[in-house]
Design an enzyme around this catalytic site. Structure first.
Site, mmCIF file in Angstrom:
data_model
loop_
_atom_site.group_PDB
_atom_site.id
_atom_site.type_symbol
_atom_site.label_atom_id
_atom_site.label_comp_id
_atom_site.label_asym_id
_atom_site.label_seq_id
_atom_site.Cartn_x
_atom_site.Cartn_y
_atom_site.Cartn_z
ATOM 1 N N CYS A 160 -65.626 -35.136 24.468
ATOM 2 C CA CYS A 160 -64.764 -33.378 25.238
ATOM 3 C C CYS A 160 -64.651 -33.600 26.675
ATOM 4 O O CYS A 160 -65.671 -34.016 27.664
ATOM 5 C CB CYS A 160 -65.959 -32.758 24.926
ATOM 6 S SG CYS A 160 -65.627 -30.860 26.249
ATOM 7 N N CYS A 197 -66.493 -31.496 29.038
ATOM 8 C CA CYS A 197 -68.043 -31.716 29.189
ATOM 9 C C CYS A 197 -68.219 -33.241 29.823
ATOM 10 O O CYS A 197 -69.084 -33.198 30.214
ATOM 11 C CB CYS A 197 -68.491 -32.718 27.983
ATOM 12 S SG CYS A 197 -68.286 -31.031 26.042
#
Length: 125
Positions: free
Chosen positions: A30, A33
């Site tokens: 991600c 993230c």
């Protein structure tokens, strides 16, 4: 304090044995993230009174499902074992700091009263 990794085995004990716990649900694939990780880590250094924890949603799929994580990163905050904040999306540093200050400033007697009033079977529910 640096961040700690949480698992299904350590989640409940961490949340129930600390006053304030911030949990970052993330995954290695991600992009947002990865951009949020240094912001989260930097904030952990400024707030030694708060537990900053990370949950890898790939490694802890059952825990992520139990927490109803549908988008990552998702930040959850617990104060006195009560979920007081949950929001998907990477936050900039100033926004994260603002959320932490709001959590620290919560009137927990008022929060507990609201939780009790909204629980099924309670008067006023």
């Amino acid at each position: 304090m640096s961040t700690v990794e949480l698992t299904a085995e350590t989640f409940e004990k961490t949340v129930t044995s600390n006053d304030i716990v911030l949990v970052d649900f993330w995954a290695d694939w991600c992009g947002p993230c990865k951009r949020f990780a240094p912001v989260f880590e930097e904030s952990s250094e400024r707030h030694p009174d708060v537990v900053f924890a990370k949950i890898d949603t790939e490694a802890e799929q059952q825990l992520a499902a139990a927490a109803q994580i549908t988008s990552i990163p998702t930040l959850m905050a617990f104060r006195d074992s009560i979920l007081v904040f949950s929001q998907p999306g990477a936050l900039p540093g100033p926004a994260l700091e603002g959320i932490i200050e709001q959590i620290k400033g919560l009137d927990m007697d008022e929060v507990r009263a609201k939780v009790a009033a909204s629980s099924p079977g309670q008067p006023g529910a």
